[in-house]
Design a protein around this motif. Structure first.
Motif, mmCIF file in Angstrom:
data_model
loop_
_atom_site.group_PDB
_atom_site.id
_atom_site.type_symbol
_atom_site.label_atom_id
_atom_site.label_comp_id
_atom_site.label_asym_id
_atom_site.label_seq_id
_atom_site.Cartn_x
_atom_site.Cartn_y
_atom_site.Cartn_z
ATOM 1 N N LEU A 86 11.056 -49.081 4.411
ATOM 2 C CA LEU A 86 11.710 -50.320 4.833
ATOM 3 C C LEU A 86 11.858 -51.294 3.668
ATOM 4 C CD1 LEU A 86 10.053 -50.912 8.321
ATOM 5 C CD2 LEU A 86 12.418 -50.252 7.867
ATOM 6 N N ALA A 87 10.850 -51.331 2.787
ATOM 7 C CA ALA A 87 10.928 -52.194 1.602
ATOM 8 C C ALA A 87 12.067 -51.748 0.693
ATOM 9 C CB ALA A 87 9.602 -52.171 0.850
ATOM 10 N N ILE A 88 12.217 -50.434 0.543
ATOM 11 C CA ILE A 88 13.305 -49.897 -0.278
ATOM 12 C C ILE A 88 14.653 -50.235 0.351
ATOM 13 C CG2 ILE A 88 14.405 -47.767 -1.081
ATOM 14 C CD1 ILE A 88 11.545 -46.587 -1.326
ATOM 15 N N ILE A 89 14.755 -50.046 1.675
ATOM 16 C CA ILE A 89 16.004 -50.316 2.389
ATOM 17 C C ILE A 89 16.386 -51.782 2.286
ATOM 18 C CG2 ILE A 89 17.008 -50.443 4.716
ATOM 19 C CD1 ILE A 89 15.537 -47.798 5.326
ATOM 20 N N ASP A 90 15.389 -52.668 2.345
ATOM 21 C CA ASP A 90 15.659 -54.095 2.211
ATOM 22 C C ASP A 90 16.042 -54.474 0.788
ATOM 23 O OD1 ASP A 90 15.607 -55.286 4.676
ATOM 24 O OD2 ASP A 90 13.446 -55.615 4.689
ATOM 25 N N ASN A 109 18.931 -54.211 7.877
ATOM 26 C CA ASN A 109 18.233 -54.738 6.702
ATOM 27 C C ASN A 109 18.759 -56.106 6.275
ATOM 28 O OD1 ASN A 109 20.644 -54.037 5.488
ATOM 29 N ND2 ASN A 109 19.694 -53.013 3.743
ATOM 30 N N ARG A 110 18.169 -56.642 5.196
ATOM 31 C CA ARG A 110 18.501 -58.009 4.772
ATOM 32 C C ARG A 110 19.958 -58.152 4.371
ATOM 33 N NH1 ARG A 110 13.136 -59.421 1.126
ATOM 34 N NH2 ARG A 110 11.664 -59.513 2.860
ATOM 35 N N TYR A 111 20.519 -57.121 3.754
ATOM 36 C CA TYR A 111 21.921 -57.186 3.359
ATOM 37 C C TYR A 111 22.807 -57.339 4.597
ATOM 38 C CZ TYR A 111 26.097 -56.130 0.578
ATOM 39 O OH TYR A 111 27.316 -56.200 -0.052
ATOM 40 N N CYS A 112 22.455 -56.642 5.686
ATOM 41 C CA CYS A 112 23.203 -56.800 6.939
ATOM 42 C C CYS A 112 23.129 -58.238 7.443
ATOM 43 C CB CYS A 112 22.669 -55.845 8.005
ATOM 44 S SG CYS A 112 23.154 -54.124 7.794
ATOM 45 N N GLU A 113 21.989 -58.872 7.238
ATOM 46 C CA GLU A 113 21.848 -60.274 7.641
ATOM 47 C C GLU A 113 22.886 -61.140 6.937
ATOM 48 O OE1 GLU A 113 17.087 -60.735 8.729
ATOM 49 O OE2 GLU A 113 17.767 -61.238 6.707
ATOM 50 N N SER A 114 23.115 -60.872 5.648
ATOM 51 C CA SER A 114 24.068 -61.682 4.884
ATOM 52 C C SER A 114 25.516 -61.386 5.275
ATOM 53 C CB SER A 114 23.877 -61.440 3.384
ATOM 54 O OG SER A 114 24.258 -60.125 3.019
ATOM 55 N N LYS A 120 17.384 -60.153 11.446
ATOM 56 C CA LYS A 120 17.066 -58.828 11.968
ATOM 57 C C LYS A 120 16.190 -58.900 13.219
ATOM 58 C CE LYS A 120 14.306 -56.332 9.382
ATOM 59 N NZ LYS A 120 13.753 -55.658 8.193
ATOM 60 N N GLU A 121 15.250 -59.868 13.241
ATOM 61 C CA GLU A 121 14.366 -59.958 14.395
ATOM 62 C C GLU A 121 15.105 -60.358 15.674
ATOM 63 O OE1 GLU A 121 13.562 -63.698 11.792
ATOM 64 O OE2 GLU A 121 13.861 -61.544 11.502
ATOM 65 N N ASN A 122 16.315 -60.935 15.519
ATOM 66 C CA ASN A 122 17.092 -61.350 16.685
ATOM 67 C C ASN A 122 18.014 -60.253 17.221
ATOM 68 O OD1 ASN A 122 15.969 -63.916 16.555
ATOM 69 N ND2 ASN A 122 17.577 -64.691 15.213
ATOM 70 N N VAL A 123 18.213 -59.195 16.419
ATOM 71 C CA VAL A 123 19.160 -58.165 16.854
ATOM 72 C C VAL A 123 18.546 -56.776 17.003
ATOM 73 C CG1 VAL A 123 21.133 -59.376 15.856
ATOM 74 C CG2 VAL A 123 19.937 -57.671 14.489
ATOM 75 N N ASN A 177 23.560 -32.194 18.688
ATOM 76 C CA ASN A 177 23.991 -33.311 19.523
ATOM 77 C C ASN A 177 23.753 -34.621 18.775
ATOM 78 O OD1 ASN A 177 24.580 -31.661 21.845
ATOM 79 N ND2 ASN A 177 22.370 -31.484 22.156
ATOM 80 N N VAL A 178 24.699 -35.558 18.887
ATOM 81 C CA VAL A 178 24.551 -36.856 18.226
ATOM 82 C C VAL A 178 23.521 -37.688 18.974
ATOM 83 C CG1 VAL A 178 25.724 -38.984 17.554
ATOM 84 C CG2 VAL A 178 26.939 -36.801 17.401
ATOM 85 N N VAL A 179 22.471 -38.105 18.274
ATOM 86 C CA VAL A 179 21.412 -38.919 18.883
ATOM 87 C C VAL A 179 21.359 -40.311 18.271
ATOM 88 C CG1 VAL A 179 20.006 -36.935 19.534
ATOM 89 C CG2 VAL A 179 19.675 -37.976 17.286
ATOM 90 N N GLY A 180 22.222 -40.579 17.310
ATOM 91 C CA GLY A 180 22.247 -41.885 16.672
ATOM 92 C C GLY A 180 23.190 -41.867 15.492
ATOM 93 N N ALA A 181 23.236 -42.989 14.790
ATOM 94 C CA ALA A 181 24.109 -43.085 13.623
ATOM 95 C C ALA A 181 23.520 -44.073 12.635
ATOM 96 C CB ALA A 181 25.500 -43.531 14.052
ATOM 97 N N VAL A 182 23.852 -43.866 11.376
ATOM 98 C CA VAL A 182 23.443 -44.798 10.327
ATOM 99 C C VAL A 182 24.680 -45.154 9.515
ATOM 100 C CG1 VAL A 182 22.795 -42.954 8.719
ATOM 101 C CG2 VAL A 182 21.802 -45.241 8.446
ATOM 102 N N CYS A 183 24.820 -46.437 9.193
ATOM 103 C CA CYS A 183 25.980 -46.916 8.441
ATOM 104 C C CYS A 183 25.522 -47.653 7.192
ATOM 105 C CB CYS A 183 26.816 -47.878 9.281
ATOM 106 S SG CYS A 183 27.379 -47.187 10.831
ATOM 107 N N SER A 184 26.213 -47.402 6.097
ATOM 108 C CA SER A 184 26.022 -48.219 4.902
ATOM 109 C C SER A 184 27.171 -49.209 4.843
ATOM 110 C CB SER A 184 25.979 -47.354 3.644
ATOM 111 O OG SER A 184 27.218 -46.730 3.414
ATOM 112 N N ILE A 185 26.848 -50.446 4.456
ATOM 113 C CA ILE A 185 27.806 -51.549 4.562
ATOM 114 C C ILE A 185 27.797 -52.353 3.268
ATOM 115 C CG2 ILE A 185 28.181 -53.775 5.721
ATOM 116 C CD1 ILE A 185 27.044 -52.309 8.267
#
Length: 526
Positions: A86-90, A109-114, A120-123, A177-185
């Motif tokens: 998580l530290a790396i992702i942030d 992560n923090r970049y998504c916040e910007s 993040k704690e709200n979503v 089967n698709v169980v989730g997704a990850v996006c880079s932004i």
């Protein structure tokens, strides 16, 4: 916030040791949170307990003959790995968004916040559709597993419009089967700056301007020279000659290359919206305005370059406001009182005769001289036909990837046919002809059998074949009218510009398009 106690237990690798330890925890009436089991080693996480109970538990476990050592630790093995991850992702300079198959946000992560302006704690744990709107790509990824790469998206919330570049990948189980997704932004501004960083060499700047004819090499030399300054450039040339590519080359070769290059097609925006798009507006300026107002495209281009394509299509009122900005370098948002200094280089383009428009009072003479500081004329394709073979090779390479083809050769007769044609639609028309031929081609070589010309361009004269009274004058007029509208739409690329060219109202063209069932979908930039 709940607190926990964690222990590492070293033991002999014997069957049943885990059950014995769990029994000791049960006897002490302690709530077990998690358990990790490895050869000769166990990790347990329990609810925080007072020291007396903790000591009793430790002594009770130590009495087991298989136990070699028990000690309290700060984190379990998986917790330590998770926190490190998580530290790396942030820390990474990209947004990382992960959602499960039920649309719940698992990682933000923090970049998504910007980018999205949410904490993040709200979503996290919430339905992403509530916070990240207009994301059909991600919804489709969760439903069908269809992945996407570097797609431009936008999302609107109470904090404004968020534009970003996204790449989405599916998370699948063992049965695919698709169980989730990850996006880079990455937000649009950062993506533009990154693209410009790797595009500011001469070769990179001209990589999409294909050709080595004398006339195009001379044009490239002029581009190199004018890119060093900050003066306004007016690019002239027929539709389809690649004026935007030359504007981008000027930017990429300039000292502004690391800053944004913003493109505005003046003919694509409705007249009542283009001013707010360019200059922005304050909150509450008009009905439908965003609560926090909006930053204009001129301000977004600060430090970089603003390319105003089809500059001849802007209204008289907007001409006055643009002239004032060019004179003072300041902008004022709609509904605002404060002026803001903005450092932007303006590059404009048009295929219209601005000098004639000045004579008919359609274009301001003072604005014309402000824009035409450095004129750049882009030659039409018919004046550089020797570049056609090189362009064909370029388009084939490009479309092989796009169309999943394997075409590697061209018959001489195919090229000869292309060289005979005058190309009124210029490079855009050539590109369409090559793409059309490659769609029809089922071999690894292009030949004339796959060459299909555009009827409206190939046949410039209007002809109606009829005998006697079989066709009425009204029908002849309708056929001519439809043909004229189709040609004008192709040449001007917008309903508004077409209406001006034909001397009728915007509404008239819309009604005629419906009447004659003309296939046309105007593209408006996001």
């Amino acid at each position: 916030m709940k607190k926990y106690s964690r222990f590492q237990i070293i033991a002999e690798d014997k069957i049943g040791i885990t059950l014995k330890i769990l029994e000791k925890i049960y006897i002490e009436n302690i709530n077990l949170i998690s358990l990790e089991v490895f050869p000769n080693k166990l990790y347990i996480k329990i609810e925080k307990i007072d020291n007396d109970i903790k000591l009793n538990l430790i002594k009770s476990i130590e009495k087991l003959p298989e136990i070699k050592k028990i000690e309290e630790i700060e984190l379990l093995n998986h917790e330590e790995n998770e926190k490190r991850l998580l530290a790396i992702i942030d820390a990474v300079d990209d947004g990382i968004l992960a959602v499960d198959k039920n649309y719940k946000i698992e990682l933000f992560n923090r970049y998504c916040e910007s980018v999205f302006h949410y904490k993040k704690e709200n979503v996290e744990g919430k339905d992403f559709r509530k916070y990240i709107t207009s994301n059909e790509k991600l919804l489709n990824l969760l439903k069908s597993g269809k992945e996407y790469t570097n797609v431009k998206l936008s999302s609107e919330n109470e904090n404004g419009i968020n534009e970003y570049i996204a790449t989405g990948r599916a998370i699948k189980d063992d049965d695919d089967n698709v169980v989730g997704a990850v996006c880079s932004i990455r937000n649009m501004k950062n993506a533009i700056e990154m693209a410009n960083i790797v595009s500011n060499t001469k070769d990179d700047a001209f990589k999409e301007i294909v050709g080595s004819s004398k006339v195009i090499e001379k044009t490239k030399s002029i581009v190199e020279l004018i890119s060093k300054g900050n003066s306004t450039v007016l690019i002239r040339g027929e539709s389809g000659t690649g004026k935007e590519l030359f504007a981008k080359a000027i930017h990429n070769l300039s000292n502004r290359s690391k800053k944004p290059f913003i493109v505005v097609n003046c003919a694509a925006f409705p007249e009542n919206l283009i001013e707010s798009e360019l200059f922005g507006y304050e909150k509450g300026s008009f009905t439908g305005a965003l609560n926090n107002g909006k930053e204009g495209l001129i301000q977004k281009a600060n430090g970089g370059t603003l390319f105003l394509d089809e500059i001849g299509e802007i209204s008289q009122m907007l001409q006055v406001k643009l002239l004032r900005f060019l004179q003072e370098g300041k902008i004022r948002k709609i509904g605002g009182c404060d002026e803001k200094l903005v450092d932007v280089r303006i590059i404009c383009a048009t295929n219209r005769n601005l000098e004639e428009m000045i004579k008919t009072n359609e274009f301001r003479e003072d604005l014309y001289y402000r824009l035409n500081v450095i004129p750049l004329i882009i030659p039409p394709l018919r004046e550089r036909k020797e570049d056609i073979p090189q362009m064909v090779q370029y388009f084939i390479s490009k479309f092989n990837t796009k169309l999943d083809k394997n075409i590697y050769s061209i018959e001489n007769e195919f090229i000869n046919e292309l060289l005979k044609y005058d190309w009124p639609g210029n490079i855009r028309e050539l590109k369409n002809v090559i793409e059309r031929a490659m769609n029809l081609c089922g071999k690894d070589s292009l030949s004339t059998e796959y060459l299909m010309w555009d009827y409206e361009f190939k046949n410039h004269s209007f002809e109606v074949n009829f005998q006697g009274d079989e066709i009425k004058l009204k029908k002849v007029v309708e056929i001519a009218e439809k043909s004229a509208i189709i040609d004008a739409l192709k040449n001007h690329n917008s309903i508004r510009a077409t209406a001006k060219a034909l001397g009728v109202t915007h509404t008239t063209i819309i009604n005629k398009i419906k009447k004659y069932n003309i296939k046309w979908q105007e593209k408006i930039p996001l």
